[in-house]
Design a protein around this motif. Structure first.
Motif, PDB file in Angstrom:
ATOM      1  N   ALA B   5      39.076  39.197  42.615  1.00 58.33           N
ATOM      2  CA  ALA B   5      40.295  39.154  43.787  1.00 58.33           C
ATOM      3  C   ALA B   5      39.908  38.628  44.666  1.00 58.33           C
ATOM      4  O   ALA B   5      40.741  38.003  45.452  1.00 58.33           O
ATOM      5  CB  ALA B   5      40.398  40.855  43.810  1.00 58.33           C
ATOM      6  N   CYS B   6      38.720  38.870  45.251  1.00 54.91           N
ATOM      7  CA  CYS B   6      38.253  38.302  46.558  1.00 54.91           C
ATOM      8  C   CYS B   6      38.464  36.588  46.681  1.00 54.91           C
ATOM      9  O   CYS B   6      38.664  36.129  47.758  1.00 54.91           O
ATOM     10  CB  CYS B   6      36.790  38.636  46.972  1.00 54.91           C
ATOM     11  SG  CYS B   6      36.907  40.376  47.487  1.00 54.91           S
ATOM     12  N   GLY B   9      41.741  35.792  47.422  1.00 52.16           N
ATOM     13  CA  GLY B   9      41.748  36.051  48.686  1.00 52.16           C
ATOM     14  C   GLY B   9      41.114  34.957  49.714  1.00 52.16           C
ATOM     15  O   GLY B   9      41.986  34.283  50.543  1.00 52.16           O
ATOM     16  N   SER B 171      49.600  38.883  40.598  1.00 52.05           N
ATOM     17  CA  SER B 171      48.261  39.495  41.064  1.00 52.05           C
ATOM     18  C   SER B 171      47.566  38.467  41.931  1.00 52.05           C
ATOM     19  O   SER B 171      47.176  38.972  43.156  1.00 52.05           O
ATOM     20  CB  SER B 171      47.416  39.967  39.705  1.00 52.05           C
ATOM     21  OG  SER B 171      46.630  39.146  39.332  1.00 52.05           O
ATOM     22  N   ALA B 175      46.500  39.263  45.747  1.00 55.58           N
ATOM     23  CA  ALA B 175      45.143  38.980  46.269  1.00 55.58           C
ATOM     24  C   ALA B 175      44.940  38.123  47.393  1.00 55.58           C
ATOM     25  O   ALA B 175      44.253  38.296  48.432  1.00 55.58           O
ATOM     26  CB  ALA B 175      44.134  38.781  45.037  1.00 55.58           C
ATOM     27  N   TYR B 194      33.608  36.881  50.640  1.00 52.23           N
ATOM     28  CA  TYR B 194      34.224  36.687  49.334  1.00 52.23           C
ATOM     29  C   TYR B 194      33.294  36.609  48.181  1.00 52.23           C
ATOM     30  O   TYR B 194      33.705  35.989  47.163  1.00 52.23           O
ATOM     31  CB  TYR B 194      35.370  35.228  49.308  1.00 52.23           C
ATOM     32  CG  TYR B 194      35.929  35.183  50.697  1.00 52.23           C
ATOM     33  CD1 TYR B 194      36.916  36.049  50.686  1.00 52.23           C
ATOM     34  CD2 TYR B 194      35.701  34.130  51.552  1.00 52.23           C
ATOM     35  CE1 TYR B 194      37.722  35.876  51.786  1.00 52.23           C
ATOM     36  CE2 TYR B 194      36.578  33.883  52.465  1.00 52.23           C
ATOM     37  CZ  TYR B 194      37.601  34.877  52.565  1.00 52.23           C
ATOM     38  OH  TYR B 194      38.487  34.698  53.807  1.00 52.23           O
ATOM     39  N   SER B 199      34.142  41.504  45.040  1.00 50.75           N
ATOM     40  CA  SER B 199      35.162  41.595  44.470  1.00 50.75           C
ATOM     41  C   SER B 199      34.935  42.940  43.364  1.00 50.75           C
ATOM     42  O   SER B 199      35.881  43.699  43.018  1.00 50.75           O
ATOM     43  CB  SER B 199      35.511  40.472  43.346  1.00 50.75           C
ATOM     44  OG  SER B 199      35.960  39.400  44.312  1.00 50.75           O
TER      45      SER B 199
END
Lengths: 252, 391
Positions: B5-6, B9, B171, B175, B194, B199
């Motif tokens: 997820a990160c 991001g 998703s 994120a 990150y 994550s």
């Protein structure tokens, strides 16, 4: 004239031939039976027809169009529906949602496959209610599907398949796990659906049920088509009796 | 499942950083355009990562996202050299750390702490509500159907790859937005912000809190962001402020430090997560109106006490959490008939007063109730009474 037709379908797993040069047809407005001992290749044939299994050789025609290379979802939109021998219900949804989501899947794909609109379509909620009513599931519509007995669950699978407006319906052992009464009602329902023009193909071990419903019966044995004909012809066929029916009372 | 997820991001942040900064020095700000571009980039990258992996089953998709996460943090984010492409000169990650200014739109300046908090809360609420609505829509049901039985879904006409791709892109976009907001909250970010470990720990806390619940994401996020350190300092502060109870507070503070271990045990006991349990508790409370109303009144009293200054704000927070967690239990104690339903209640009482007698034949129903009481899985529909037969 057959709506669904297989021509020379052969499926090999490594050295083993599960289905061997099978050609058969399913006509609209009738129930066609497919019987045979365990391991004869009935479910493999179903999987091949619906696209879950790629045939080693042969062709599958739906209404004259070759669908052998289409993915399962595309075949479904061409009007091919099925139920599963091992139940494949959507376990986290209720009975009604199971049926409704089938309509939702069908519509979301249909929009792409045939362009937007497609004329006035009845409200999905009403359509769901109609199918639930037709299949006699209204009384358990709001129960979780995980809690209902196998016999009713088979009917839910049928109702779900009906929501995708199929032209051909393949049923894999729909009567297994059903009580005698449920089987009786199920048979009535299938005859009514066939009378509306649906082509139904039935894999089933319940020989009396097959003989009662079907106008044509195909017998598979070790992957090969052993015999095809009316129930009377099949019952009288010595090869069939030797290979399958005769062994029913004396399981190996 | 997405294990990186990160990283999405990070993609969002980088794109926003390169396209969305206006002004310079103290006056620099992040524009909405930049944020939108960043979110879009995260979505596109998400789709590209998922595309080859989506034909595989869950675990392999998860591993592919993890591989992407490792690739991004070791290759792209360590890339601090200048590139010359088509006459443009740029550096992906200049000086190994970038300064992401706060977002400013018209009068709304997110450099201001409370304004940032409220904006983020509103955004979270909006996305959360959107997701809940999505889940109850036809699209959401189709997702559930695909999860429960891919084969049946496909046989009804569902293009599985397309559906998976769409949800993965969604998703990744979320994120991306989260990453941009996090970066601009931190002000300056570097490679470690990150890393894949971040994550994974975020994911773990979300699972603990309640996977599949929007409130689970909130709870998990709170745990990750403020939870542990805040609790420890709170208990230390309380101990310092109130020497009489210092021992108790210290003990609680120590409990917090071992809580990750307890959390692991919790997941083993209840794989659906904390929120799931709380939600289930409240579902059974629906018939016990007085308990619910009583709880609301109690909470209101707590709030008023805090407002009037009679009670500490920390106490308000702690008591609120306790009240929320305890209410279902209280309900069960005070109004068992209403909470459990009259039948179940009567059966439980019978079961308690008369020990089970093995001579009496048990009905199917009793057995099921017993299974439930013992927490055994219900017998699967396919198992009993299925006739022989495979083809």
């Amino acid at each position: 004239m057959a709506l669904l037709e297989t021509r020379g379908i052969t499926v090999r797993f490594g050295g083993r031939t599960a289905v061997d040069d099978v050609g058969l047809g399913v006509a609209p407005g009738t129930v066609t039976g497919l019987i045979g001992p365990n391991g004869a290749g009935k479910t493999t044939l179903f999987n091949t027809v619906t696209g879950l299994q790629r045939p080693t050789a042969g062709r599958i025609l739906l209404d004259g169009t070759d669908i052998t290379r289409l993915p399962p979802a595309r075949r479904a939109h061409q009007g091919l529906g099925r139920t599963f021998q091992r139940l494949e219900l959507f376990m986290s949804l209720s009975v009604r949602e199971n049926v409704r989501v089938a309509g939702e899947i069908h519509r979301s794909g249909a929009r792409r496959n045939r362009g937007a609109g497609g004329g006035a379509r009845p409200d999905l909620g009403r359509e769901t209610d109609r199918v639930l009513e037709l299949t006699g599931l209204t009384d358990i519509a709001d129960q979780d599907v995980s809690g209902i007995p196998t016999g009713r669950a088979r009917v839910v699978e049928l109702a779900r398949a009906l929501m995708a407006s199929p032209r051909v319906l393949l049923l894999d052992e729909p009567a297994s796990g059903q009580t005698e009464q449920e089987t009786g009602e199920f048979g009535e329902l299938l005859l009514r659906l066939a009378a509306d023009g649906l082509a139904i193909c039935l894999v089933e071990h319940d020989i009396p049920l097959v003989m009662k419903l079907c106008s044509t019966v195909h017998v598979l044995d070790r992957g090969r088509l052993l015999a095809s004909g009316t129930p009377e012809q099949i019952r009288a066929d010595p090869a069939v009796v030797a290979a399958y029916i005769g062994t029913e009372e004396h399981p190996r | 499942m997405n294990l990186a997820a990160c990283s999405f991001g990070a993609v969002g942040t980088l794109v926003a950083f390169h396209t969305g900064i206006a002004g310079s020095g103290l006056d620099s700000r992040l524009t909405v355009q930049g944020v939108l571009l960043g979110v879009a980039a995260a979505a596109v990258v998400g789709g590209l990562v998922a595309l080859p992996a989506l034909r595989l089953r869950g675990l392999y998709l998860a591993l592919a996202t993890m591989a992407f996460g490792v690739f991004l943090s070791t290759m792209v984010l360590r890339d601090t050299t200048e590139h010359h492409v088509l006459g443009h000169t740029f550096t992906i990650f200049p000086t190994g750390s970038i300064t992401v200014p706060a977002i400013r739109v018209g009068p709304l300046d997110l450099r201001d702490g409370p304004a940032f908090l409220i904006t983020v809360a509103v955004l979270f609420a909006a996305i959360g509500t959107g997701l809940v609505a999505l889940r109850n829509s036809g699209y959401g049901r189709r997702l559930v159907a695909m999860k429960d039985s891919p084969a049946a879904s496909a046989m009804l006409g569902q293009n599985l790859v397309r559906l998976k791709l769409s949800v993965f892109v969604l998703s990744a976009a979320i994120a991306g937005l989260g990453g941009i907001l996090m970066s601009s909250a931190l002000g300056a970010v570097d490679t470690d912000t990150y890393s894949i470990v971040v994550s994974l720990s975020l994911l773990m806390l979300t699972v603990v809190a309640g996977i599949g619940y929007v409130s689970g994401a909130l709870f998990g996020g709170l745990l990750a962001g403020v939870g542990f350190s805040l609790l420890v300092t709170t208990f230390n502060d309380l101990a310092a402020a109130d020497p009489d109870l210092a021992g108790l507070y210290r003990l609680l503070g120590h409990l917090v430090t071992v809580s990750p271990a307890l959390i692991g045990v919790g997941v083993g006991h209840n794989p659906s997560g904390t929120v799931h349990q709380v939600v289930e508790g409240y579902r059974s409370l629906r018939r016990a109106r007085p308990v619910l109303v009583g709880g609301a009144v109690l909470e209101a009293v707590l709030y008023l006490l805090t407002l009037s200054g009679a009670m500490d704000r920390w106490w308000f927070g702690i008591l609120t959490v306790v009240l929320v967690m305890m209410l279902p239990l209280l309900g069960r104690m005070l109004m068992p008939a209403a909470v459990l339903g009259p039948e179940e209640h009567a059966r439980q009482r019978r079961a308690l007063s008369e020990p089970a007698d093995d001579d009496v034949p048990r009905t199917e129903r009793d057995l099921r109730a017993l299974d439930r009481a013992l927490g055994l899985p219900a017998p699967t529909t396919a198992a009993p009474g299925v006739r022989r037969g495979t083809a």
